[in-house]
Motif scaffolding. Structure first.
Motif, PDB file in Angstrom:
ATOM      1  N   ARG A 175      57.555  60.543  23.425  1.00  0.00           N
ATOM      2  CA  ARG A 175      56.697  59.449  23.874  1.00  0.00           C
ATOM      3  C   ARG A 175      56.512  58.408  22.776  1.00  0.00           C
ATOM      4  NH1 ARG A 175      51.377  61.775  25.810  1.00  0.00           N
ATOM      5  NH2 ARG A 175      52.552  62.382  27.641  1.00  0.00           N
ATOM      6  N   ALA A 176      56.502  58.874  21.537  1.00  0.00           N
ATOM      7  CA  ALA A 176      56.302  57.951  20.415  1.00  0.00           C
ATOM      8  C   ALA A 176      57.572  57.173  20.072  1.00  0.00           C
ATOM      9  CB  ALA A 176      55.829  58.728  19.186  1.00  0.00           C
ATOM     10  N   GLU A 177      58.714  57.633  20.578  1.00  0.00           N
ATOM     11  CA  GLU A 177      59.987  56.981  20.259  1.00  0.00           C
ATOM     12  C   GLU A 177      60.356  55.993  21.355  1.00  0.00           C
ATOM     13  OE1 GLU A 177      62.895  60.001  19.661  1.00  0.00           O
ATOM     14  OE2 GLU A 177      61.635  61.129  18.272  1.00  0.00           O
ATOM     15  N   ARG A 178      59.473  55.090  21.640  1.00  0.00           N
ATOM     16  CA  ARG A 178      59.681  54.175  22.746  1.00  0.00           C
ATOM     17  C   ARG A 178      60.375  52.899  22.284  1.00  0.00           C
ATOM     18  NH1 ARG A 178      55.338  50.253  23.282  1.00  0.00           N
ATOM     19  NH2 ARG A 178      54.001  50.379  21.458  1.00  0.00           N
ATOM     20  N   GLY A 179      61.019  52.259  23.214  1.00  0.00           N
ATOM     21  CA  GLY A 179      61.590  50.944  22.957  1.00  0.00           C
ATOM     22  C   GLY A 179      60.756  49.908  23.684  1.00  0.00           C
ATOM     23  N   GLU A 180      61.367  49.213  24.626  1.00  0.00           N
ATOM     24  CA  GLU A 180      60.635  48.241  25.425  1.00  0.00           C
ATOM     25  C   GLU A 180      59.664  48.965  26.360  1.00  0.00           C
ATOM     26  OE1 GLU A 180      60.697  44.861  25.276  1.00  0.00           O
ATOM     27  OE2 GLU A 180      61.821  45.285  23.436  1.00  0.00           O
ATOM     28  N   PRO A 181      58.522  48.351  26.667  1.00  0.00           N
ATOM     29  CA  PRO A 181      57.567  48.983  27.589  1.00  0.00           C
ATOM     30  C   PRO A 181      58.211  49.303  28.931  1.00  0.00           C
ATOM     31  CG  PRO A 181      56.579  47.080  26.514  1.00  0.00           C
ATOM     32  CD  PRO A 181      58.034  47.060  26.169  1.00  0.00           C
ATOM     33  N   ARG A 182      57.909  50.489  29.442  1.00  0.00           N
ATOM     34  CA  ARG A 182      58.479  50.910  30.709  1.00  0.00           C
ATOM     35  C   ARG A 182      57.428  51.059  31.799  1.00  0.00           C
ATOM     36  NH1 ARG A 182      60.887  56.278  28.470  1.00  0.00           N
ATOM     37  NH2 ARG A 182      58.912  56.093  27.378  1.00  0.00           N
ATOM     38  N   SER A 183      56.156  50.805  31.483  1.00  0.00           N
ATOM     39  CA  SER A 183      55.086  51.015  32.449  1.00  0.00           C
ATOM     40  C   SER A 183      53.982  50.004  32.187  1.00  0.00           C
ATOM     41  CB  SER A 183      54.526  52.439  32.312  1.00  0.00           C
ATOM     42  OG  SER A 183      53.876  52.585  31.049  1.00  0.00           O
ATOM     43  N   ASN A 184      53.074  49.888  33.146  1.00  0.00           N
ATOM     44  CA  ASN A 184      51.929  48.998  32.960  1.00  0.00           C
ATOM     45  C   ASN A 184      51.087  49.431  31.769  1.00  0.00           C
ATOM     46  OD1 ASN A 184      52.443  47.243  35.134  1.00  0.00           O
ATOM     47  ND2 ASN A 184      51.555  48.705  36.576  1.00  0.00           N
ATOM     48  N   PHE A 185      50.895  50.737  31.621  1.00  0.00           N
ATOM     49  CA  PHE A 185      50.080  51.208  30.497  1.00  0.00           C
ATOM     50  C   PHE A 185      50.732  50.833  29.168  1.00  0.00           C
ATOM     51  CE2 PHE A 185      48.492  54.289  27.414  1.00  0.00           C
ATOM     52  CZ  PHE A 185      47.128  54.181  27.617  1.00  0.00           C
ATOM     53  N   GLU A 186      52.040  50.977  29.082  1.00  0.00           N
ATOM     54  CA  GLU A 186      52.741  50.627  27.846  1.00  0.00           C
ATOM     55  C   GLU A 186      52.719  49.127  27.571  1.00  0.00           C
ATOM     56  OE1 GLU A 186      56.544  52.405  27.071  1.00  0.00           O
ATOM     57  OE2 GLU A 186      56.073  54.132  28.329  1.00  0.00           O
ATOM     58  N   ARG A 187      52.448  48.339  28.582  1.00  0.00           N
ATOM     59  CA  ARG A 187      52.322  46.896  28.380  1.00  0.00           C
ATOM     60  C   ARG A 187      50.924  46.506  27.894  1.00  0.00           C
ATOM     61  NH1 ARG A 187      55.456  47.431  33.066  1.00  0.00           N
ATOM     62  NH2 ARG A 187      57.611  46.720  32.747  1.00  0.00           N
ATOM     63  N   GLY A 188      50.063  47.483  27.741  1.00  0.00           N
ATOM     64  CA  GLY A 188      48.742  47.232  27.184  1.00  0.00           C
ATOM     65  C   GLY A 188      48.811  46.935  25.700  1.00  0.00           C
ATOM     66  N   ARG A 189      47.663  46.752  25.073  1.00  0.00           N
ATOM     67  CA  ARG A 189      47.654  46.377  23.655  1.00  0.00           C
ATOM     68  C   ARG A 189      46.345  46.822  23.004  1.00  0.00           C
ATOM     69  NH1 ARG A 189      47.705  40.371  26.186  1.00  0.00           N
ATOM     70  NH2 ARG A 189      45.978  40.790  27.585  1.00  0.00           N
ATOM     71  N   TYR A 190      46.456  46.978  21.697  1.00  0.00           N
ATOM     72  CA  TYR A 190      45.268  47.226  20.884  1.00  0.00           C
ATOM     73  C   TYR A 190      45.081  46.032  19.961  1.00  0.00           C
ATOM     74  CZ  TYR A 190      41.958  49.127  17.576  1.00  0.00           C
ATOM     75  OH  TYR A 190      40.843  49.312  16.815  1.00  0.00           O
ATOM     76  N   LEU A 191      43.887  45.433  20.007  1.00  0.00           N
ATOM     77  CA  LEU A 191      43.581  44.263  19.202  1.00  0.00           C
ATOM     78  C   LEU A 191      42.453  44.577  18.230  1.00  0.00           C
ATOM     79  CD1 LEU A 191      43.457  41.545  22.033  1.00  0.00           C
ATOM     80  CD2 LEU A 191      45.420  42.179  20.621  1.00  0.00           C
ATOM     81  N   TRP A 192      42.616  44.103  16.990  1.00  0.00           N
ATOM     82  CA  TRP A 192      41.514  44.190  16.040  1.00  0.00           C
ATOM     83  C   TRP A 192      41.613  43.000  15.099  1.00  0.00           C
ATOM     84  CZ3 TRP A 192      41.841  44.710  10.690  1.00  0.00           C
ATOM     85  CH2 TRP A 192      43.130  44.920  10.193  1.00  0.00           C
ATOM     86  N   PRO A 193      40.548  42.481  14.591  1.00  0.00           N
ATOM     87  CA  PRO A 193      39.144  42.889  14.800  1.00  0.00           C
ATOM     88  C   PRO A 193      38.539  42.360  16.080  1.00  0.00           C
ATOM     89  CG  PRO A 193      39.226  41.046  13.303  1.00  0.00           C
ATOM     90  CD  PRO A 193      40.657  41.377  13.620  1.00  0.00           C
ATOM     91  N   ALA A 196      37.102  36.028  18.905  1.00  0.00           N
ATOM     92  CA  ALA A 196      37.268  35.221  20.106  1.00  0.00           C
ATOM     93  C   ALA A 196      38.622  34.519  20.104  1.00  0.00           C
ATOM     94  CB  ALA A 196      36.128  34.212  20.214  1.00  0.00           C
ATOM     95  N   GLU A 197      39.024  34.033  18.932  1.00  0.00           N
ATOM     96  CA  GLU A 197      40.317  33.359  18.828  1.00  0.00           C
ATOM     97  C   GLU A 197      41.462  34.320  19.119  1.00  0.00           C
ATOM     98  OE1 GLU A 197      42.940  30.757  15.587  1.00  0.00           O
ATOM     99  OE2 GLU A 197      40.999  31.634  15.012  1.00  0.00           O
ATOM    100  N   GLN A 198      41.354  35.540  18.608  1.00  0.00           N
ATOM    101  CA  GLN A 198      42.404  36.534  18.842  1.00  0.00           C
ATOM    102  C   GLN A 198      42.499  36.881  20.330  1.00  0.00           C
ATOM    103  OE1 GLN A 198      41.700  40.482  17.236  1.00  0.00           O
ATOM    104  NE2 GLN A 198      43.815  40.585  16.506  1.00  0.00           N
ATOM    105  N   LEU A 199      41.356  37.032  20.967  1.00  0.00           N
ATOM    106  CA  LEU A 199      41.357  37.329  22.389  1.00  0.00           C
ATOM    107  C   LEU A 199      41.988  36.192  23.183  1.00  0.00           C
ATOM    108  CD1 LEU A 199      37.798  38.907  22.714  1.00  0.00           C
ATOM    109  CD2 LEU A 199      39.965  40.088  23.096  1.00  0.00           C
ATOM    110  N   ARG A 200      41.655  34.967  22.831  1.00  0.00           N
ATOM    111  CA  ARG A 200      42.232  33.818  23.546  1.00  0.00           C
ATOM    112  C   ARG A 200      43.742  33.755  23.354  1.00  0.00           C
ATOM    113  NH1 ARG A 200      37.353  31.253  21.557  1.00  0.00           N
ATOM    114  NH2 ARG A 200      35.921  30.915  23.305  1.00  0.00           N
ATOM    115  N   ASP A 201      44.207  34.089  22.130  1.00  0.00           N
ATOM    116  CA  ASP A 201      45.645  34.109  21.883  1.00  0.00           C
ATOM    117  C   ASP A 201      46.349  35.143  22.762  1.00  0.00           C
ATOM    118  OD1 ASP A 201      45.438  32.114  20.017  1.00  0.00           O
ATOM    119  OD2 ASP A 201      45.467  33.454  18.277  1.00  0.00           O
TER     120      ASP A 201
END
Length: 320
Positions: A175-193, A196-201
């Protein structure tokens, strides 16, 4: 066995030795007794199940996430609890003529479920259903809390009696050896910190106070920061640090295919961490898109988490 080799070739990989051993046993299904397939996250349990399920030429087959099914079984059992053979009647209602049943992610953490799971398994045996179930635990590792484990021992004995227990071992996490996203969940993202600007981007407009809504879930109010069509936006504390449940997350997943969970600042609270793990399981299993927003890199947040099954959750988060 050929169906697994052909599917692996189409997907661009070759089965490793442990996967081949498990595949050989699965190839005997559904014409023999069932299989309890367990092993670490990312070893291919769900992939093997997907290949087999697609190859079974029958109208009388079902594949279900265990906890989603168990939610429905619990409700059906309650409707029939004052009648003889309540468990059998509940399965009649939910499964119909099903003779080949696949459960994904079989695990039990609630001692209140122990006796009902045992009744359900016994009823499946009596119906002659061939069962394939996947889990991260061996049967003896289910309901691991030592204060309650004894309550599940009859169900463990039944699993070992009715199913062949097959371990899919190995250290490689595909599962960790993925290439391009293959599912809706894999098209998700983790953003930090999560500025507001990052969210808009990322195409997300931070919600304002006027967008807050009280959603009714399981008869109780739950505050969402915003609801925008198919998207629901939650604050981590509201969703995971209040007494919500997996049933609530499943209900919300029926309504909203895209989620934002913002305000993730730590996973030190055991209860909040467990709820968070349950949310991730539901979203991944339903293949919904998630934007998760935290205040630091995810690898700095995860080590504090002591949720059960969190190795699976961490593996799933790595897909974001």
């Amino acid at each position: 066995m050929r169906i697994f080799d052909d599917a692996a070739e189409r997907a661009g990989f070759v089965l490793d030795d442990e996967q081949r051993r498990a595949a050989r046993r699965l190839a005997e299904l559904p014409k023999s007794r069932g299989v309890y397939l367990w092993g670490p996250v990312g070893r291919g349990k769900s992939w093997l199940t997907t290949v087999l399920f697609a190859a079974v030429d029958s109208k009388h087959k079902l594949r279900l996430h265990f906890h989603e099914f168990f939610r429905e079984f619990h409700a059906a059992y309650a409707r029939h609890r004052h009648r003889p053979r309540a468990a059998e009647r509940a399965l009649d209602e939910l499964l119909g003529r099903c003779r080949f049943l696949c459960f994904d992610e079989f695990h039990v953490h609630d001692p209140g479920d122990a006796m009902l799971v045992a009744a359900m398994l016994r009823a499946l045996v009596d119906r002659g259903v061939v069962l394939l179930t996947t889990s991260n635990y061996p049967p003896a590792g289910l309901l691991p809390n030592p204060l309650h484990h004894h309550l599940f021992e009859p169900a463990i004995a039944l699993i070992e009696e009715m199913l062949d227990v097959v371990e899919l071992a190995g250290d490689r996490d595909y599962r960790a050896e993925r290439g391009e996203p293959r599912s809706n969940f894999e098209r998700g993202r983790y953003l930090w910190p999560g500025t507001a600007e990052q969210l808009r981007d990322a195409g997300l407009v931070p919600p304002g106070p006027a967008e807050r809504r009280a959603l009714t879930v399981s008869g109780r109010p739950l505050r969402a920061e915003a609801v925008r069509g198919d998207l629901v936006w939650f604050d981590f504390g509201e969703l995971c640090d209040t007494p919500t449940s997996t049933v609530d997350y499943l209900t919300l997943a029926d309504r909203y295919p895209e989620w934002v969970i913002a305000g993730l600042t730590g996973l030190d609270s055991p209860d909040a961490a467990q709820r968070f793990a349950n949310v991730i399981d539901v979203l991944c299993d339903r293949d919904l898109r998630l934007t998760l927003v935290g205040d630091r890199p995810l690898p700095e947040l995860l080590p504090a988490c002591r949720a059960l099954d969190f190795a699976r959750t961490a593996s799933r988060l790595s897909l974001l």
